[in-house]
Every structure is written in C-alpha cells, then in structure tokens.
Write an enzyme that holds these catalytic residues in place. Structure first.
Site, PDB file in Angstrom:
ATOM      1  N   HIS A 399     -13.337   0.362 -31.546  1.00 15.58           N
ATOM      2  CA  HIS A 399     -12.413  -0.276 -30.607  1.00 15.58           C
ATOM      3  C   HIS A 399     -12.955  -1.612 -30.081  1.00 15.58           C
ATOM      4  CE1 HIS A 399     -14.773   1.660 -27.267  1.00 15.58           C
ATOM      5  NE2 HIS A 399     -14.382   0.581 -26.618  1.00 15.58           N
ATOM      6  N   ASP A 447     -14.362   6.368 -33.926  1.00 15.13           N
ATOM      7  CA  ASP A 447     -14.567   5.091 -33.230  1.00 15.13           C
ATOM      8  C   ASP A 447     -15.890   4.461 -33.672  1.00 15.13           C
ATOM      9  OD1 ASP A 447     -14.214   3.027 -31.505  1.00 15.13           O
ATOM     10  OD2 ASP A 447     -14.710   4.140 -29.680  1.00 15.13           O
ATOM     11  N   SER A 545     -19.598   0.057 -24.392  1.00 18.34           N
ATOM     12  CA  SER A 545     -19.078   0.560 -25.669  1.00 18.34           C
ATOM     13  C   SER A 545     -19.790  -0.062 -26.850  1.00 18.34           C
ATOM     14  CB  SER A 545     -17.599   0.220 -25.798  1.00 18.34           C
ATOM     15  OG  SER A 545     -16.854   1.171 -25.139  1.00 18.34           O
TER      16      SER A 545
HETATM   17  N1  ARG Z   1     -14.400   2.084 -23.527  1.00 17.79           N
HETATM   18  C1  ARG Z   1     -15.495   1.568 -22.788  1.00 17.79           C
HETATM   19  C2  ARG Z   1     -15.906   0.200 -23.313  1.00 17.79           C
HETATM   20  O1  ARG Z   1     -15.162  -0.396 -24.048  1.00 17.79           O
HETATM   21  C3  ARG Z   1     -16.659   2.552 -22.664  1.00 17.79           C
HETATM   22  C4  ARG Z   1     -16.371   3.595 -21.697  1.00 17.79           C
HETATM   23  C5  ARG Z   1     -17.419   4.628 -21.568  1.00 17.79           C
HETATM   24  N2  ARG Z   1     -17.003   5.466 -20.486  1.00 17.79           N
HETATM   25  C6  ARG Z   1     -17.713   6.459 -19.961  1.00 17.79           C
HETATM   26  N3  ARG Z   1     -17.269   7.087 -18.897  1.00 17.79           N
HETATM   27  N4  ARG Z   1     -18.844   6.816 -20.473  1.00 17.79           N
HETATM   28  O2  ARG Z   1     -16.904  -0.356 -22.900  1.00 17.79           O
END
Ligand code: ARG
Length: 599
Positions: A399, A447, A545
């Site tokens: 993503h 992902d 992420s």
């Molecule tokens: N989707 C998030 C990003 O793009 C990462 C989120 C991780 N969340 C968590 N509660 N560990 O950075």
C-alpha cells in the site's frame, strides 16, 4: 478499523503539506516539543513556559483513579502466560519470585513469598499508586514505608495535598519569593537562576557533561526533571540505575546528568502519563580550566538507597565514528552484504516511551521510502519505511506504492530532516507490488512490495556500519516472542511522525487470539499476523508502514513482518498487523532472482 485506509491516506497527504504550515503540537500546547527528538537549537529562558499552579491542577496525572485497571491488564497478559506455561502444569514453574507451585485439579496455585502477590507472584506491593502523593512525584525508597513524596511547589509535604505560597520560602540562595495569586516567582540574587534560584553561577558542564554534578533540574523547554528514582520511570520499564555503564552521578535527586554518552546532560520528564527525556538547560563552562561546580549538593546514592531492579546489566557501548559516504565504486565491486541481520552492537538506552531512540547502526536495514510527483522539481517526502534485503532490493508494503511517482530510498540516516553524512540516497528503478495485493475497508491482504534500486552490476547500496541487510526468515517463530519494530511514523506526541528513527519491542500474538471478535475477528488471513501489546501502548503507526518487524533467530535479525495496518494506534485490543514475510519467500526469490540486478 474501517477508517484505517483513510488514516493512511490522510497521513500521506499530511506528509506532502510543507512542515511550516503544520501545527507544532496537536493539543495546542505552547510547548512545541516532541519528546524523543534530538534538539539542535538551545532555547533561552524566555522561550519557556514553566509549570504554573493551574497546570499542576489540570495535570491528568494527578487525577485520583482507582486501581481497577490492574485487573484488566492481568487478563490481557494471561493468554501469553498460558502459552508459555501450559494450563495446570507446575513444570516449568509458572510462579515467579521463588513462588512455590502446587497443582490444583486442572489448574495450579502459587504460594508466594512475602511481599509478592498475584496469581503467579508477579506483583509487588504497590506503594506508589495514583494519588498517593497528591500533586507530587512518588519516589521509591528502601526503608518503610518504601516511598517518599516530592511535592510540586507550592504543594506541601508530607502528601502534597495542601498548598502554601511562599511560606516557607521555597527560593534558595537568598531568593525572594513573590506571591502571584496561588503561585509564586523567585527573584534570584545576581548570578543565580532556576525556578528556585538553586542554580549557582559556577554551575556548568565540560565536554559532554559526563562529569557534571551540578543542580540544574529543568529541560531546555522548562520541564521539571523527574527524580532518577521516580516510581514513574520504573513503571514505564526504564531503570536508570541498571541501564547505563556509568550510573555514578545518578541518585535520589532530579539533577541533569549524562550517564550514557549523550552530547550533554539530560533528564527524564513527564507529560501527562508519558515518560519523555530531553537535554537540560545546563550551561557549558566558559573555559575548561575554571570549572568548579562548587554549589553542588549532590547526594551520592548508596546502593541501599536505590530501588531494586530487574533489568539485565548494560551492554558495553561502542563508539561510532562518523563516516562519510563512500561513493559506490562501480569498476571494482567489493564483496559486500555477505552477511545479513547483524547490526552494530547497541548501547543500552532505556529512555523509552513506547519507542526508543535508535542508536547509529542499530537498525542498519531500515530505509525511508520517499516519493514526489513524477518528474516534479518538488523535494522528496518520506511516505513509508522499508527494509534493505540486498544491495539493490528493498522490501516494503504494497500500500506504500502509488502510481505516477518518482521514488527514492534513504538508508543509513536516523534523522529525516537533517540527512546525516552516513546516509546513502538511491533512486528506485522499479516498484513491484504483489499481484494479489488487495485492500478492503477492513484489512489489507498480501501487503508487500519490492523496490529495485538503481545501480550497476548488482551494486546499489554500499555496505557500511550504518547500512546493512536484514535476513529473510526461514521458519515460523513462536507466539509470544519479543521482536522489534522501527520507523519514523506518528507517535503519541506527534501525528506527523518522528524526525528521529524510533524502535520498540512488541510480542508476536497468536493468530487465533487476534482473530477473536473483540480484536480483529475474521478479517485476518495467513498473509498477515498481529504483534504488539493487547493492553495497548506500544505500537507502530501511520508512517511506519513498509518498515521492519525483525526478530532474533539465534544471533541474526530476520525480517519477520512488514508494518501493514491496524485500527488506530496503540489502542487496547487493537495491535498492529504485519505482512507475514514467511508466506512470500518464494515470491521474493522469484522477483529478485528474475532480475539482472539481483544481488
Ligand atoms: N497504514 C499505516 C501506514 O501507512 C501503518 C499503520 C500501522 N498501524 C498500527 N496500529 N500498527 O503507515
């Protein structure tokens, strides 16, 4: 969880907004401070906002609460305990602190030696409870009643509940106490400073302040330092007396010290329930020859005064010389990245609050994945983390990849806004997102993505002390194992992420447990796993992420997970979800080996 993608998108958007237009602090606080950031400019006294009477009254930390959350924490850690010690078995002995285990039907019972209690004798009597010290800090002592209250002026001993302004005079060294409603100010005689005029004219530090034994007890931003033996520091998992090679200057006081090779003296402080640290408002000595910090009552602790501790002894530190980036030598390719998963030896630093400030070379495979619109003159911005797995290959989350973007990775730098001389910046030639990558409102599947870096003859990143590869895992690791996450993502302090790379330890959570309805229910599949702490707190967050979750397999660090998603961050029963790298080993192999850039 439905908002998760929205959060990720919002975060990406926010990163593209110029830093100047961002509010400095999300609570509209006057103190623009991110606790775990390295500071560069030194603030003058006029920049500070010291703790006034109203701030003390409003401080959520001093709100009286009952102790009932103990019960909940207990039930949250039980699943892990049961995993480590199968139900009803006294072998291995599940009772801690020399408790004696007795099998009782299908279960067991621990007879606990005094003063330990709890099902597994894991709890000590809690002398410092919220509210024990009214508007003051509870510090542990070794004699009955095993604690002492350090009141926040103008609150008075013994329990810091009553206040009295200027009586007795809190100002030292002949300072005059001037009443200001419920509060006071000290007018200091010439040369003296500090909230209580307790800092004398010769109070200064030399070199990095390792030998500093003065009495400054305020951070650069004017936060009052916590006592080194504060119960609050221990409660947050840090133990100053056992974490540093040289704890000589530490003691039952709150004076700034430098026991661990920081550039200058520092101390812990508290903001709400958070444990933070920062450098102190200590002055450097004008000339090393006239350093005589005479006015320094520095009660050196005897070991009996110190709180008992349980952390392992500190690791020997290694000094890390500043290296300049060696330009890649394309003609003679040195033998590089022959090993993986071996970081620089790490110095024990326990200034935690959810995350630790990472030491140079401690996570040498961490990269910052950066983007800008295709062919635009705009600067690159950090969007995600990534993991270097070979000289020309970075693993990241699916993503994180957007169409029509130029991408680059920055490796070997801990700071994002001030790229260090150890940094290597390499452009991304191609991003390969997993064919089955799929994002729904409730989860992100498969992902994972690979970034092929620009280079020549399989030579892109240059191996240094600060740039190394992580190994790929070759086996499932056990539930409950402690692993490390890292990144520049959002913190409790700043939604916009941290400028300094942070890391934290998380536990691998059993898949069935994490699929319980009150956690993530049936949206999880085997391309992902949960890790974190079900009681909340430590977690990865927006901006992390694509970054690594590494675990130690024997002596090497393997990238077992890639930061993927989660329902908000640090919330109870909503741990972080990570891409399960072991599911993608052949995919990774096929992509990296199919390419002429394979390393
Ligand atoms: N989707 C998030 C990003 O793009 C990462 C989120 C991780 N969340 C968590 N509660 N560990 O950075």
């Amino acid at each position: 969880m439905n908002l998760k993608l929205l959060f990720c998108c919002l975060f990406l958007l926010v990163l593209l907004i110029p830093a100047e237009s961002k509010p400095k602090h999300r609570k509209g606080h006057e103190r623009s401070h991110e606790g775990r950031h390295e500071k560069h400019g030194k603030h003058g006294m006029h920049d500070k906002k010291r703790l006034r009477f109203e701030d003390i009254i409003e401080d959520i930390f001093f709100r009286d609460t009952s102790d009932d959350d103990d019960e909940e924490d207990q039930s949250n850690s039980d699943w892990l305990f049961e995993l480590l010690f199968p139900e009803g078995k006294c072998n291995p002995n599940p009772c801690l602190n020399n408790g004696v285990c007795k099998e009782k039907g299908k279960s067991f019972k621990c007879d606990c030696p005094k003063p330990f209690m709890g099902r597994k004798c894991e709890r000590e009597p809690k002398v410092c409870r919220r509210g024990t010290c009214g508007r003051g800090e509870c510090v542990l002592t070794s004699t009955r009643p095993y604690y002492e209250c350090k009141c926040k002026a103008p609150f008075q001993p013994p329990d810091c509940r009553q206040y009295s302004v200027c009586k007795p005079n809190p100002c030292k060294n002949g300072g005059q106490c001037i009443k200001d409603g419920n509060d006071f100010d000290c007018v200091c005689p010439e040369g003296y400073r500090g909230r209580f005029c307790h800092v004398g004219p010769h109070d200064c530090y030399v070199d990095d302040g390792e030998t500093y034994r003065g009495v400054v007890s305020e951070t650069d931003d004017g936060y009052e330092c916590l006592q080194w033996n504060s119960h609050f520091i221990l409660e947050k998992g840090a133990d100053p007396f056992n974490s540093f090679e040289d704890s000589d200057g530490l003691g039952p006081h709150n004076f700034c010290r430098n026991p661990d090779g920081e550039p200058r003296p520092w101390c812990f402080y508290r903001s709400g329930y958070r444990l933070l640290w920062d450098h102190c408002d200590v002055r450097p000595c004008p000339d090393p020859t006239d350093v005589v910090p005479t006015d320094t009552p520095d009660p050196e602790p005897t070991s009996s005064q110190l709180p008992s501790t349980s952390l392992p002894p500190p690791v020997t530190s290694t000094s890390v010389p500043q290296l300049s980036t060696v330009p890649p030598n394309i003609t003679t390719i040195p033998q590089q990245f022959l090993t993986c998963g071996n970081p620089q030896p790490k110095k024990a630093v326990t200034r935690i609050y959810g995350g630790l400030k990472v030491a140079p070379g401690a996570i040498p495979w961490q990269v910052s994945v950066q983007e800008k619109p295709k062919n635009s003159p705009r600067p690159y911005k950090h969007v995600c983390g990534g993991v270097l797995i070979a000289s020309c290959w970075v693993l990241t989350a699916g993503h994180c990849i957007e169409a029509k973007k130029d991408m680059q990775v920055v490796m070997g730098s801990l700071s994002l806004d001030n790229v260090e001389p150890t940094a290597q910046t390499v452009e991304v030639e191609k991003a390969i997102v997993h064919e089955n990558y799929r994002s729904t409102l409730s989860a992100v599947y498969n992902d994972i993505a690979l970034l092929r870096l620009k280079g020549k003859d399989g030579f892109c990143a240059n191996e240094t002390q600060f740039v190394k590869t992580a190994c790929l895992p070759d086996a499932q690791l056990p539930d409950g194992m402690e692993c490390t996450i890292s990144g520049w993502g959002a913190t409790e302090e700043s939604d916009f992420g941290s400028n300094h790379l942070l890391d934290a330890n998380v536990l691998l959570i059993n898949q069935e447990k994490c699929s319980e309805p009150m956690i993530y229910g049936n949206v999880l599949d085997n391309t992902m796993f949960c890790a974190g702490h079900l009681e909340g707190g430590v977690d990865s967050c927006q901006g992390d992420s694509g970054g690594p979750l590494t675990c130690k397999q024997n002596v090497t660090h393997v990238v077992y997970g890639v930061v993927s998603w989660g329902d908000q961050c640090g919330k109870k029963n909503k741990p972080g979800v990570y891409t399960r790298v072991t599911q993608f080993l052949s995919w990774i192999k096929s992509k990296t080996q199919a390419s002429p850039q394979a390393a």
